[in-house]
Design a protein around this motif. Structure first.
Motif, short mmCIF file in Angstrom:
data_model
loop_
_atom_site.label_atom_id
_atom_site.label_comp_id
_atom_site.label_asym_id
_atom_site.label_seq_id
_atom_site.Cartn_x
_atom_site.Cartn_y
_atom_site.Cartn_z
N ASN A 40 3.82 0.57 -2.51
CA ASN A 40 2.39 0.37 -2.79
C ASN A 40 1.79 1.53 -3.60
OD1 ASN A 40 2.38 -2.04 -1.38
ND2 ASN A 40 1.90 -1.04 0.58
N SER A 41 2.40 2.71 -3.47
CA SER A 41 1.83 3.89 -4.11
C SER A 41 1.91 3.84 -5.62
CB SER A 41 2.53 5.16 -3.63
OG SER A 41 3.90 5.12 -3.97
N THR A 42 2.72 2.93 -6.18
CA THR A 42 2.84 2.86 -7.64
C THR A 42 1.82 1.92 -8.23
OG1 THR A 42 4.44 1.05 -7.53
CG2 THR A 42 5.32 3.29 -7.48
N ALA A 43 1.17 1.12 -7.44
CA ALA A 43 0.25 0.14 -7.99
C ALA A 43 -1.14 0.76 -8.16
CB ALA A 43 0.17 -1.07 -7.06
N ARG A 44 -1.76 0.47 -9.30
CA ARG A 44 -3.13 0.89 -9.54
C ARG A 44 -3.88 -0.21 -10.24
NH1 ARG A 44 -6.22 4.79 -9.30
NH2 ARG A 44 -7.20 4.28 -11.26
N THR A 49 -20.07 16.41 -17.37
CA THR A 49 -19.64 15.43 -16.37
C THR A 49 -18.13 15.60 -16.14
OG1 THR A 49 -21.32 13.88 -17.10
CG2 THR A 49 -19.51 13.00 -15.78
N THR A 50 -17.75 15.68 -14.90
CA THR A 50 -16.34 15.86 -14.60
C THR A 50 -16.01 15.22 -13.27
OG1 THR A 50 -14.57 17.49 -14.39
CG2 THR A 50 -16.69 18.07 -13.45
N TRP A 51 -14.71 15.05 -13.01
CA TRP A 51 -14.26 14.52 -11.74
C TRP A 51 -14.51 15.55 -10.63
CZ3 TRP A 51 -12.38 9.57 -11.46
CH2 TRP A 51 -11.99 8.97 -12.66
N GLY A 62 -14.37 4.41 -1.87
CA GLY A 62 -13.59 3.37 -2.52
C GLY A 62 -12.82 3.80 -3.75
N TRP A 63 -12.99 5.05 -4.15
CA TRP A 63 -12.31 5.50 -5.36
C TRP A 63 -10.86 5.89 -5.09
CZ3 TRP A 63 -14.61 7.79 -10.24
CH2 TRP A 63 -15.77 7.08 -10.62
N CYS A 64 -10.53 6.26 -3.88
CA CYS A 64 -9.18 6.70 -3.57
C CYS A 64 -8.56 5.78 -2.53
CB CYS A 64 -9.20 8.14 -3.05
SG CYS A 64 -9.78 9.34 -4.28
N THR A 65 -7.48 5.13 -2.88
CA THR A 65 -6.78 4.26 -1.93
C THR A 65 -5.95 5.05 -0.94
OG1 THR A 65 -4.91 4.06 -3.46
CG2 THR A 65 -6.66 2.40 -3.62
N ASP A 66 -5.69 6.33 -1.27
CA ASP A 66 -4.89 7.21 -0.42
C ASP A 66 -5.35 8.64 -0.68
OD1 ASP A 66 -2.63 9.02 0.28
OD2 ASP A 66 -1.58 7.16 0.77
N PRO A 67 -5.53 9.46 0.35
CA PRO A 67 -6.00 10.83 0.14
C PRO A 67 -5.03 11.70 -0.65
CG PRO A 67 -5.32 10.50 2.42
CD PRO A 67 -5.35 9.15 1.78
N LYS A 110 -6.28 21.64 -3.83
CA LYS A 110 -5.34 20.58 -4.24
C LYS A 110 -5.82 19.18 -3.90
CE LYS A 110 -1.43 23.76 -3.62
NZ LYS A 110 -0.12 23.98 -2.96
N ASP A 111 -6.98 19.07 -3.26
CA ASP A 111 -7.52 17.73 -2.96
C ASP A 111 -9.03 17.80 -2.90
OD1 ASP A 111 -8.08 18.99 -0.58
OD2 ASP A 111 -6.43 18.06 0.50
N THR A 112 -9.65 16.63 -2.82
CA THR A 112 -11.11 16.56 -2.79
C THR A 112 -11.53 15.24 -2.16
OG1 THR A 112 -13.08 16.85 -4.16
CG2 THR A 112 -11.38 15.39 -5.01
N GLU A 113 -12.84 15.06 -2.04
CA GLU A 113 -13.41 13.80 -1.60
C GLU A 113 -14.18 13.20 -2.75
OE1 GLU A 113 -15.73 14.12 1.90
OE2 GLU A 113 -14.08 14.87 3.15
N GLU A 114 -13.88 11.96 -3.06
CA GLU A 114 -14.56 11.28 -4.16
C GLU A 114 -15.53 10.25 -3.59
OE1 GLU A 114 -15.37 10.87 -7.08
OE2 GLU A 114 -14.15 12.21 -8.34
N ARG A 115 -16.12 9.49 -4.47
CA ARG A 115 -17.04 8.44 -4.06
C ARG A 115 -16.30 7.38 -3.25
NH1 ARG A 115 -19.83 7.90 -9.98
NH2 ARG A 115 -18.25 9.45 -10.54
#
Length: 403
Positions: A399-403, A255-257, A277-282, A270-275
């Motif tokens: 906003n980019s620092t908040a998780r 299992t991996t990302w 709602g998993w990424c707030t920013d591409p 260098k990028d991908t598509e996740e499920r």
């Protein structure tokens, strides 16, 4: 009998003492009279050349020009029995050569003797130091290992050329057994029972220790390397400007990302598509600027930053993969996965076996529980540290620092 006649009249003791005192006072008076006048240049005096026919007055002046009034006064203080040196002249053990570029703690050293960086190059006990190394490795690879994985590590080490320094971190305390492999004699072995890769990294991979290496590989022991070549990997990392990277992972094993899964037909992604709602920013993890911590490769500059991010008491490293983007800019361009050189994550539960059964839980359960706790603790520390900083600077956090 005739009495011998001696020339002169014997001086009485009181006359001898008077003569001695007169001479001594004259010397002292002359000494202070001499230091009360400005320095007189002998070479500029119009003295007859016949007066000192064989003496070079300029030489005399140059030779003794360093005798300042302060030095003479210091000498007089010593004659008086004053053991305390003049405050204007520093004692030898109080000499301080302070240079802003010197590392902290080395301010008392002349810059030319400061050796602020080191390496893992093995040295001989004989011969000239300049002749110790036939080649200076440019890259460093570390594996955190147990002896049970010796075959796996043997295969992995052979994928790295002589351009790599090999360091093994032994969590099971077994080091001498590895001498069955020829390469082990050229390897640095560091042993501490039941410790993790990040515990070793924080203590033995300080940026000033690994400074000679262009890239630092921090790898686990359970990686299949049949489709990996280290030299080709380095070329691709340089070509695509990756500061933090990892080989692609076989998508059919474990299992991996989505980000770290290998893609066919390309060198790097260098990028991908996740499920949803998993990424707030591409451009943010786990869709970009993200690699996992099992087989990470750092440039020298990126590692200098990441090392400072590693928390001394959080040993599993969970959460680091989401935060390493803070060490490179722009992260979504300088963090990536090398697809053309890929590995297989075998998923050997070595850390779980190093745990301890408590309260009815198996050893691996306690290890996994701490991993999750550390992830939360690390996120909280990072968030709080940023809040404190922005508050002190009277700035609104992006906003980019908040998780």
């Amino acid at each position: 009998m005739p009495v011998p006649i001696r020339s002169g009249t014997p001086k009485k003791p009181s006359e001898m003492m008077r003569l001695f005192m007169t001479t001594f006072i004259g010397i002292i008076f002359g000494f202070f009279l001499g230091i009360s006048f400005p320095t007189l240049s002998l070479s500029k005096m119009n003295l007859p050349s016949g007066l000192f026919p064989s003496i070079d007055l300029t030489y005399i002046e140059d030779k003794y020009s360093g005798l300042s009034k302060q030095a003479l006064f210091n000498a007089w203080s010593s004659l008086k029995g004053n053991k305390e040196a003049s405050p204007l002249l520093p004692r030898y053990n109080e000499t301080e050569i302070w240079v802003p570029t010197n590392p902290r703690g080395a301010e008392r050293l002349p810059p030319g003797i400061v050796a602020s960086e080191s390496d893992f190059y093995l040295r001989r006990l004989w011969g000239l130091p300049s002749e110790d190394l036939t080649i200076q490795p440019r890259y460093l690879v570390t594996f955190t290992v147990g002896y049970d994985q010796k075959k796996n590590i043997d295969a992995a080490v052979k994928k790295f050329s002589e351009n790599f320094t090999i360091v093994l971190f032994h969590y099971d305390g077994r080091t001498t057994e590895w001498d069955e492999f020829e390469w082990s004699k050229r390897t640095v072995h560091i042993s501490a029972h039941k410790q993790t890769k990040w515990w070793y990294a924080k203590r033995f991979l300080h940026p000033d220790i690994v400074a000679p290496y262009d890239y630092i590989f921090l790898w686990d022991e359970d990686l299949g390397v049949e489709h990996f070549d280290a030299e080709k990997y380095i070329k691709l990392v340089r070509k695509h400007g990756l500061e933090i990277s990892q080989p692609g992972l076989d998508p059919d094993r474990g299992t991996t990302w989505a980000m770290t899964k290998r893609r066919d037909g390309i060198e790097v992604h260098k990028d991908t598509e996740e499920r949803p709602g998993w990424c707030t920013d591409p451009h943010l993890p786990p869709c970009a600027a993200f690699v996992e911590i099992m087989a990470t490769v750092f440039s020298r500059d990126a590692w200098r930053c990441v090392w400072h991010m590693i928390q001394n008491d959080l040993v599993h490293g969970w959460g680091l993969d989401f935060a390493m983007r803070k060490c490179v800019e722009p992260a979504h361009e300088k963090i990536g996965v090398v697809d053309a050189q890929w590995i297989i994550h075998q998923g050997v539960p070595s850390l779980g076996s190093q745990g301890q059964a408590q309260k009815g839980k198996a050893p691996w359960e306690g290890v996994r529980e701490r991993c999750r706790k550390e992830w939360t603790m690390f996120q909280d520390r990072m968030t709080n540290a940023e809040k404190v900083y922005y508050k002190a600077m009277e700035m609104d956090p992006p906003n980019s620092t908040a998780r």
